[in-house]
Design a protein around this motif. Structure first.
Motif: not given
Length: 424
Positions: A1-8, A11-16, A233-240
């Motif tokens: 799913m596209e949203y899962k790819y974007n979320l992953a 998450q990777s960008d946030k860890e970096k 904020e982007q991660i939260h928006r995707i979750h919402t």
């Protein structure tokens, strides 16, 4: 799913970014990657330019007040033997500073030249430092020389802080200005203490570099915190968004669920009632679906439901609405559609399911999976509410089943009220 790819990816960008924050805290090696480093300094220069554009007039006003204080006080400090000479040089130095501020402002706001803001800032700083330093060493009054040297030091430091330019570039600019000043003074045989004046110039450069380096180290942390906050904020928006999507859509078929259908029916019904326009409802049921599930298994049954939902969605118009009503039942809303239009859409759905040719050994009406379809059309009748309208569409589906399934049946509101059932 596209949203899962974007979320992953997020998450990777946030860890970096969090890793960069740790490294920035510990100052381990080169902290920022080259691209991020360029973005950071571009943003710093742009922010400095905007601040200059916005606040430079306040700076000019403060400088004017400074001149009003300096000029009378210089009058009392200047050695009377060199009054005209020294006072004129002090006044010229103040004018040079004011002109430098004006040019700095022009490069911060004029559309045609503001893209050269960073280059202009270094040139202005270089020119101002060299000019005022040379004027300072031309003054005969020792007290005024000391005062001017303090002003030169302040200019060095402010140049590093206010321009948003990398400290190393400003250090190079300052050292180049110091070297140029010393060369000019020695070339024209100015009388001065080379060691003392050189220490003042070079020391001012180093002090400005250290202060700006400390400030920008803090700015780097703030920049990383800002990036992390934006990613969060982007991660939260995707979750919402995903939670909202899940609350409005059926998980298996990915079309709208019963709750969303109820909300949409109310909107479409009220609109049709106000406008006295037609609203058609199609009720769809998969024939002998229990037999299919028992024979082929629930996994195959889920596949059939998902495939039929997709076929229905592809067979209707963009203005129409489809939802899974429950189990193997689907419902379609057709706004501004009369009986003939509704029957045309129903035929498209019916034929789309036929073309799938999904084998169904336990069906009594066909070798393949089939559907029964009931239609009714609301035309803004005042005596009708949406629950009653839905009940008539359900009756039409029931009659399609009674008559042998694998067919379309239309029932008008009038005939339902008079129990006079009409079929196509």
């Amino acid at each position: 799913m596209e949203y899962k790819y974007n979320l992953a990816k997020l998450q990777s960008d946030k860890e970096k970014v969090e890793e960069l924050i740790v490294r920035q805290t510990r100052r381990v090696g080169q902290v920022f990657p080259q691209k991020l480093e360029q973005e950071f300094w571009q943003k710093n220069v742009e922010r400095a330019r905007k601040h200059a554009e916005k606040y430079v007039w306040a700076g000019i006003l403060a400088y004017f007040v400074f001149m009003m204080v300096m000029i009378p006080t210089d009058f009392w400090i200047v050695d009377k033997r060199f009054f005209e000479h020294d006072f004129a040089l002090c006044l010229l130095g103040l004018i040079v500073g004011g002109l430098a501020l004006l040019v700095f402002y022009f490069f911060s706001c004029l559309p045609r030249i503001k893209r050269y803001f960073s280059q202009a800032s270094m040139v202005i700083l270089f020119f101002t430092l060299v000019t005022i330093s040379c004027l300072t060493m031309s003054i005969e009054t020792v007290a005024l020389q000391h005062q001017s040297m303090a002003i030169v030091t302040i200019i060095y430091i402010l140049g590093n802080i206010l321009t948003g330019i990398q400290p190393r570039l400003m250090l190079i600019t300052g050292l180049l200005a110091a070297s140029t000043t010393l060369v000019i003074l020695m070339t024209f045989d100015f009388v001065f203490n080379t060691l003392v004046f050189g220490r003042i110039l070079v020391g001012s450069c180093l002090l400005g570099y250290v202060i700006s380096h400390m400030i920008f180290a803090r700015e780097r942390m703030m920049y990383l915190y800002t990036i992390r906050a934006k990613i969060s904020e982007q991660i939260h928006r995707i979750h919402t968004t995903e939670l909202l999507h899940l609350s409005q859509h059926d998980e298996l078929t990915k079309i709208s669920n019963r709750r969303t259908f109820d909300e949409t029916l109310e909107i479409f019904f009220d609109r049709a009632k106000r406008a006295e326009s037609a609203l058609a409802i199609l009720f769809i049921d998969v024939d002998f679906f229990k037999n299919y599930n028992d024979h082929y298994g629930h996994q195959k049954g889920d596949d059939v439901i998902s495939t039929i939902a997709k076929s229905i969605k592809n067979a209707i118009r963009h203005m129409d609405f489809v939802a899974r009503y429950g189990g193997e039942e689907f419902v379609v809303l057709l706004p501004e559609t009369d009986a003939h239009g509704a029957y045309a859409v129903a035929s498209n759905i019916f034929k789309a399911i036929e073309r799938l040719e999904i084998p169904h050994e336990k069906s009594s009406v066909s070798r393949y999976v089939t559907i029964s379809l009931g239609i009714t059309v609301y035309r803004g009748e005042n005596f009708m509410d949406k629950e009653s309208l839905l009940g008539i569409a359900d009756q039409a589906l029931y009659r399609a089943k009674q008559l042998g399934r694998n067919q379309i049946y239309y029932q008008s509101i009038r005939s339902a009220n008079s129990d006079n059932v009409i079929g196509f």
